[in-house]
Motif scaffolding. Structure first.
Motif, PDB file in Angstrom:
ATOM      1  N   SER A 174       1.209  -1.479   0.169  1.00 57.41           N
ATOM      2  CA  SER A 174       0.020   0.091   0.299  1.00 57.41           C
ATOM      3  C   SER A 174       1.519   1.020   0.102  1.00 57.41           C
ATOM      4  CB  SER A 174      -1.151   0.506   1.618  1.00 57.41           C
ATOM      5  OG  SER A 174      -0.021  -0.226   1.969  1.00 57.41           O
ATOM      6  N   LYS A 175       2.365   0.825   0.397  1.00 48.94           N
ATOM      7  CA  LYS A 175       3.058   2.096   0.441  1.00 48.94           C
ATOM      8  C   LYS A 175       3.805   2.472  -1.343  1.00 48.94           C
ATOM      9  CE  LYS A 175       4.381   1.644   5.468  1.00 48.94           C
ATOM     10  NZ  LYS A 175       4.422   3.446   5.995  1.00 48.94           N
ATOM     11  N   TYR A 176       3.240   1.256  -1.494  1.00 53.47           N
ATOM     12  CA  TYR A 176       4.509   2.104  -2.766  1.00 53.47           C
ATOM     13  C   TYR A 176       2.797   2.031  -4.160  1.00 53.47           C
ATOM     14  CZ  TYR A 176       8.326   1.348  -0.498  1.00 53.47           C
ATOM     15  OH  TYR A 176       9.321   1.543   0.760  1.00 53.47           O
ATOM     16  N   PRO A 177       2.551   2.850  -4.570  1.00 53.89           N
ATOM     17  CA  PRO A 177       1.265   2.794  -5.494  1.00 53.89           C
ATOM     18  C   PRO A 177       1.699   2.683  -6.771  1.00 53.89           C
ATOM     19  CG  PRO A 177       1.405   5.167  -4.359  1.00 53.89           C
ATOM     20  CD  PRO A 177       2.212   4.112  -3.566  1.00 53.89           C
ATOM     21  N   LEU A 178       2.545   2.964  -6.744  1.00 51.48           N
ATOM     22  CA  LEU A 178       3.461   2.998  -8.797  1.00 51.48           C
ATOM     23  C   LEU A 178       3.169   1.942  -8.578  1.00 51.48           C
ATOM     24  CD1 LEU A 178       6.256   6.190  -8.692  1.00 51.48           C
ATOM     25  CD2 LEU A 178       3.918   5.821  -9.334  1.00 51.48           C
ATOM     26  N   LEU A 179       3.585   0.639  -7.704  1.00 48.90           N
ATOM     27  CA  LEU A 179       3.876  -0.532  -8.559  1.00 48.90           C
ATOM     28  C   LEU A 179       2.087  -1.451  -8.424  1.00 48.90           C
ATOM     29  CD1 LEU A 179       6.850  -1.781  -6.226  1.00 48.90           C
ATOM     30  CD2 LEU A 179       6.680  -1.262  -8.989  1.00 48.90           C
ATOM     31  N   ASP A 180       0.796  -0.876  -8.750  1.00 50.14           N
ATOM     32  CA  ASP A 180       0.155  -1.626  -8.385  1.00 50.14           C
ATOM     33  C   ASP A 180      -0.482  -2.318  -9.248  1.00 50.14           C
ATOM     34  OD1 ASP A 180      -0.897  -0.360  -5.723  1.00 50.14           O
ATOM     35  OD2 ASP A 180      -1.532   1.006  -6.138  1.00 50.14           O
ATOM     36  N   SER A 181      -0.091  -1.979 -10.234  1.00 50.00           N
ATOM     37  CA  SER A 181      -0.679  -2.984 -11.371  1.00 50.00           C
ATOM     38  C   SER A 181       0.177  -3.949 -11.847  1.00 50.00           C
ATOM     39  CB  SER A 181       0.019  -1.820 -12.747  1.00 50.00           C
ATOM     40  OG  SER A 181       1.084  -2.357 -13.099  1.00 50.00           O
ATOM     41  N   PHE A 182       1.294  -4.230 -11.044  1.00 44.62           N
ATOM     42  CA  PHE A 182       1.980  -5.500 -10.473  1.00 44.62           C
ATOM     43  C   PHE A 182       1.721  -6.429  -9.320  1.00 44.62           C
ATOM     44  CE2 PHE A 182       4.121  -2.127 -13.452  1.00 44.62           C
ATOM     45  CZ  PHE A 182       4.763  -3.107 -14.905  1.00 44.62           C
ATOM     46  N   SER A 183       1.614  -5.498  -8.092  1.00 49.52           N
ATOM     47  CA  SER A 183       1.270  -6.124  -7.029  1.00 49.52           C
ATOM     48  C   SER A 183      -0.034  -6.964  -6.977  1.00 49.52           C
ATOM     49  CB  SER A 183       1.374  -4.986  -6.067  1.00 49.52           C
ATOM     50  OG  SER A 183       0.696  -3.514  -6.089  1.00 49.52           O
ATOM     51  N   ILE A 184      -0.704  -5.975  -7.264  1.00 51.95           N
ATOM     52  CA  ILE A 184      -2.433  -6.537  -7.647  1.00 51.95           C
ATOM     53  C   ILE A 184      -2.347  -7.860  -7.527  1.00 51.95           C
ATOM     54  CG2 ILE A 184      -5.075  -6.313  -8.294  1.00 51.95           C
ATOM     55  CD1 ILE A 184      -4.653  -2.985  -8.236  1.00 51.95           C
ATOM     56  N   SER A 185      -1.422  -8.855  -8.877  1.00 53.31           N
ATOM     57  CA  SER A 185      -1.544  -9.594  -9.717  1.00 53.31           C
ATOM     58  C   SER A 185      -0.520 -10.635  -8.024  1.00 53.31           C
ATOM     59  CB  SER A 185      -1.112  -9.818 -10.933  1.00 53.31           C
ATOM     60  OG  SER A 185      -1.078 -10.732 -11.059  1.00 53.31           O
ATOM     61  N   LEU A 186       0.430 -10.199  -7.939  1.00 53.89           N
ATOM     62  CA  LEU A 186       0.825 -10.722  -6.700  1.00 53.89           C
ATOM     63  C   LEU A 186       0.033 -11.068  -5.377  1.00 53.89           C
ATOM     64  CD1 LEU A 186       3.580 -11.915  -5.708  1.00 53.89           C
ATOM     65  CD2 LEU A 186       4.544  -9.603  -4.764  1.00 53.89           C
ATOM     66  N   ILE A 187      -1.068 -10.159  -4.850  1.00 55.04           N
ATOM     67  CA  ILE A 187      -1.040 -10.778  -3.927  1.00 55.04           C
ATOM     68  C   ILE A 187      -2.032 -11.220  -4.054  1.00 55.04           C
ATOM     69  CG2 ILE A 187      -2.882  -9.349  -2.398  1.00 55.04           C
ATOM     70  CD1 ILE A 187      -1.178  -6.562  -2.076  1.00 55.04           C
ATOM     71  N   GLU A 188      -3.315 -11.447  -5.363  1.00 54.22           N
ATOM     72  CA  GLU A 188      -4.371 -12.185  -5.532  1.00 54.22           C
ATOM     73  C   GLU A 188      -3.773 -14.013  -5.875  1.00 54.22           C
ATOM     74  OE1 GLU A 188      -6.764 -12.855  -9.070  1.00 54.22           O
ATOM     75  OE2 GLU A 188      -6.095 -10.659  -9.162  1.00 54.22           O
ATOM     76  N   HIS A 189      -2.393 -13.758  -6.057  1.00 53.54           N
ATOM     77  CA  HIS A 189      -2.223 -15.163  -6.445  1.00 53.54           C
ATOM     78  C   HIS A 189      -1.325 -15.286  -5.109  1.00 53.54           C
ATOM     79  CE1 HIS A 189      -3.529 -14.805 -10.662  1.00 53.54           C
ATOM     80  NE2 HIS A 189      -4.028 -15.425 -10.305  1.00 53.54           N
ATOM     81  N   TYR A 190      -0.556 -14.562  -4.715  1.00 50.40           N
ATOM     82  CA  TYR A 190       0.026 -14.907  -3.201  1.00 50.40           C
ATOM     83  C   TYR A 190      -0.173 -16.177  -2.602  1.00 50.40           C
ATOM     84  CZ  TYR A 190       3.487 -13.914   0.543  1.00 50.40           C
ATOM     85  OH  TYR A 190       4.458 -14.277   1.546  1.00 50.40           O
ATOM     86  N   PRO A 191       0.702 -17.331  -2.810  1.00 54.16           N
ATOM     87  CA  PRO A 191       0.607 -18.427  -2.094  1.00 54.16           C
ATOM     88  C   PRO A 191      -0.075 -18.918  -0.846  1.00 54.16           C
ATOM     89  CG  PRO A 191       2.911 -18.396  -2.662  1.00 54.16           C
ATOM     90  CD  PRO A 191       1.994 -16.891  -2.932  1.00 54.16           C
ATOM     91  N   ILE A 192      -0.569 -20.300  -0.291  1.00 51.86           N
ATOM     92  CA  ILE A 192      -0.551 -20.125   1.147  1.00 51.86           C
ATOM     93  C   ILE A 192       0.469 -20.520   1.640  1.00 51.86           C
ATOM     94  CG2 ILE A 192      -2.126 -22.422   2.488  1.00 51.86           C
ATOM     95  CD1 ILE A 192      -3.987 -21.629   0.607  1.00 51.86           C
ATOM     96  N   ASN A 193       0.612 -20.441   2.417  1.00 49.96           N
ATOM     97  CA  ASN A 193       1.773 -20.484   3.898  1.00 49.96           C
ATOM     98  C   ASN A 193       1.857 -22.529   3.389  1.00 49.96           C
ATOM     99  OD1 ASN A 193       3.623 -21.331   4.897  1.00 49.96           O
ATOM    100  ND2 ASN A 193       3.241 -20.309   6.396  1.00 49.96           N
ATOM    101  N   CYS A 194       2.661 -22.544   2.584  1.00 44.67           N
ATOM    102  CA  CYS A 194       3.523 -24.427   2.197  1.00 44.67           C
ATOM    103  C   CYS A 194       4.396 -24.641   2.492  1.00 44.67           C
ATOM    104  CB  CYS A 194       2.257 -24.838   1.348  1.00 44.67           C
ATOM    105  SG  CYS A 194       0.397 -25.219   1.737  1.00 44.67           S
ATOM    106  N   LYS A 195       5.510 -24.801   2.734  1.00 44.88           N
ATOM    107  CA  LYS A 195       6.387 -25.448   2.313  1.00 44.88           C
ATOM    108  C   LYS A 195       6.961 -26.289   1.353  1.00 44.88           C
ATOM    109  CE  LYS A 195      10.550 -26.767   4.800  1.00 44.88           C
ATOM    110  NZ  LYS A 195      11.534 -27.696   6.277  1.00 44.88           N
ATOM    111  N   GLY A 196       7.479 -25.235   0.133  1.00 43.89           N
ATOM    112  CA  GLY A 196       7.780 -26.053  -0.845  1.00 43.89           C
ATOM    113  C   GLY A 196       8.282 -24.817  -1.685  1.00 43.89           C
ATOM    114  N   LEU A 197       7.623 -25.357  -3.341  1.00 46.29           N
ATOM    115  CA  LEU A 197       7.636 -24.663  -4.903  1.00 46.29           C
ATOM    116  C   LEU A 197       6.456 -24.165  -5.303  1.00 46.29           C
ATOM    117  CD1 LEU A 197      10.755 -25.972  -6.531  1.00 46.29           C
ATOM    118  CD2 LEU A 197      11.083 -24.632  -5.062  1.00 46.29           C
TER     119      LEU A 197
END
Length: 597
Positions: A107-130
């Motif tokens: 939220s502190k870096y609005p210039l990256l919003d167009s990319f961070s939205i997708s990362l947040i949307e697909h950010y993985p569940i905490n599971c050990k592995g790849l």
């Protein structure tokens, strides 16, 4: 199954690691710092502008943190790289941020919003592995290694994997010594090639000395803002690893779920793809199941099999979400606790993971409310699971204008010269690569010891008042599942019979299994018979055998296991760092039954 999450303090308004006692980056200047230290320090913009067309560029990072380095890199890559090239970004993170903390940082870096939205949307569940996130529009892949640095390097093949640039961005050496140890920097060297660069905010004399001892030339330069110095450098050993082209002409034999999912992934990366199917559209439609249930067979034991089941489940959810309704139905799936063996497995899972992010324990009443029909047993509810219409999924994929489908044409022979030559009854074709996705018929072209065929029969029941209320698949010894038509599907038998016609004895078996789930009335309206390619260890055969790529042996769980295996084959072809752990890759080797050792 878990990896310990980062514990952050926000007292100063910036993310501060309680464990490492340090800030994640310079206050309010993370994007500028990343641009200066890592993009500039590795001279990436000039290198990208001059990158050979149809090739890949691999970046390795020690310390993903909040992903600001990745997002900044993605932004610059989109601005300055050739439209035909692909970026592979592999990042190690031993203590991933929670999704809540990740959102707070971004939220502190609005210039990256167009990319961070997708990362947040697909950010993985905490599971050990790849974990893998694809950024198709930006032509980039992010592979997150949720392991400590030592385990992460154990999952990389030192003979074939390499990086063109390194971001050495762990917390400072005095607070995170493992990330900067002699062994870590030695592994960095082993995964480098002639011309590989590195950059780091650190100017530690010990880091400089150790990295120079491993073949890098380094220099100390001005650091970012108030930091006096930083290090950057280049690997100068004459050690080459072959770079593959990112775009190739690829032939896929078999238009089932394996062939179609592989075609979709390869096409998204710009390859020219042709899929061959020996059956006509009518024959294929006649053989297709109305519903394939997607859920994992999890275990509390840390075996290659259990790890593969978890990784493939998490990946397949995202894969089908992109295809969407009506062919992907994210209804959730109930797994009932119906016998002693199941009870022990459920209890061991609950003792290992109780955060309710993957599964939720439910009582008989809760299970009944979720399912819409009366159930008399407790179980586990998997809210992200569901079922697919296999024919609909495949047809949707094959509508892609970049995928060429050749139907009702059987391949008779494959010959390898400078290219692959494929011969059907009347035609000849040429390809750079060939992928065998034709189930148990894959061994027609070369010997595949260990590949077996099992018959499966489903039973279709006309919906009555009770079954009309069924909301989702329910599994016990067998399963019941809704479909897109006015029937409920019961399944499935698993035997060595050779009959291609429906058998009443198999219908009876399916009904008996279904009555463990619920006392439903049955009015058989039909069913399907299919023959599955299976293996004795229940793992598929996936990988490269000689010049061929093989993708078969998925048995009765192909809806879950196939998508991640398709992406793994794509990784091999594209020279990407694989999204599957090395020990799992070894467990999937198609040749493992010929040479088990």
């Amino acid at each position: 199954m878990f990896i310990k999450e980062a514990e952050l303090s926000w007292k100063t308004g910036e993310p501060f690691s309680r464990f490492y006692k340090d800030l994640y980056f310079s206050k309010s200047h993370a994007e500028e710092e990343s641009d200066y230290v890592y993009i500039g320090g590795n001279n990436l913009i000039n290198r990208w502008k001059n990158l050979e067309p149809k090739s890949v560029f691999n970046i390795g990072e020690l310390g993903f943190g909040a992903g600001i380095n990745f997002l900044t890199t993605l932004k610059r890559w989109k601005e300055f790289s050739n439209q035909e090239n692909w970026l592979n970004y592999y990042s190690i993170e031993g203590h991933p941020l929670s999704l809540q903390d990740l959102k707070k940082v971004h939220s502190k870096y609005p210039l990256l919003d167009s990319f961070s939205i997708s990362l947040i949307e697909h950010y993985p569940i905490n599971c050990k592995g790849l974990q893998r996130i694809e950024f198709i529009e930006e032509r980039a892949s992010l592979t997150l290694s949720f392991y400590d640095v030592r385990e992460s390097f154990l999952n990389l093949d030192l003979e074939t994997n390499y990086f063109d640039a390194w971001y050495l961005d762990g917390f400072s050496p005095d607070r995170n010594p493992e990330m900067w140890s002699k062994n870590t920097l030695k592994q960095v060297t082993k995964l480098s090639r002639n011309g590989t660069t590195f950059a780091t905010f650190s100017s530690s004399r010990n880091v400089k000395k150790e990295i120079e001892n491993n073949g890098f030339q380094s220099e100390t330069v001005s650091g970012f803002r108030n930091k006096r110095y930083m290090l950057k450098g280049k690997y100068k050993e004459k050690k080459e690893k072959r770079r593959k082209r990112s775009k190739q002409v690829i032939g896929i034999i078999g238009a089932g779920l394996a062939g179609c999912s592989l075609a979709r992934i390869l096409s998204s990366k710009g390859h020219e793809v042709t899929v061959f199917e020996k059956l006509s559209k009518y024959q294929k439609l006649k053989l297709g199941h109305q519903a394939l249930v997607l859920y994992p067979r999890l275990s509390a034991f840390n075996s290659p099999y259990s790890q593969f089941c978890l990784q493939s489940y998490l990946y397949s959810i995202n894969f089908y979400e992109e295809i969407g309704e009506p062919y992907w139905n994210n209804t959730g799936v109930l797994i009932l606790d119906f016998n002693e063996e199941t009870h022990k497995r459920h209890q061991s899972l609950l003792s290992t993971r109780n955060d309710k992010k993957i599964f939720v324990p439910v009582s008989p009443k809760e299970a009944s409310d979720i399912a819409g029909i009366q159930l008399n047993k407790p179980g586990l509810f998997f809210p992200k699971a569901g079922w697919i219409d296999q024919i609909g999924v495949c047809d949707t994929i094959l509508e892609d204008k970049n995928i060429n489908l050749i139907q009702a044409e059987e391949i008779k022979k494959i010959r390898k010269g400078t290219k692959f030559e494929i011969f059907s009854q009347n035609n000849k074709y040429e390809f750079d690569q060939i992928c065998l996705c034709n189930s148990f018929e894959a061994d027609r072209f070369f010997d595949l010891p260990g590949l077996k065929t099992k018959r499966g029969q489903t039973t279709e029941i006309k919906n009555n008042g009770i079954l009309n209320k069924l909301k989702l698949p329910v599994c016990a010894k067998g399963y019941i599942s809704p479909t897109r038509s006015e029937i409920t599907l019961l399944g499935s038998t698993y035997n060595d019979k050779k009959d291609q016609k429906l058998l009443m004895e198999d219908h009876i078996e399916n009904i008996e299994k279904a009555r463990i789930i619920s006392e439903i009335d049955t009015n058989i309206s039909g069913g399907q018979v299919g023959f599955r390619a299976t293996t004795s260890d229940r793992l598929p055969m996936v990988g490269q055998v000689g010049e061929f790529y093989v993708h078969t042996g998925h048995g009765s769980r192909g809806s879950t296991s196939i998508p991640i295996c398709s992406h793994f084959i794509s990784d091999l072809i594209c020279n990407n760092i694989p999204l599957i752990d090395l020990r799992v890759i070894n467990a999937l080797r198609p040749e493992r039954f010929k040479n088990p050792n």
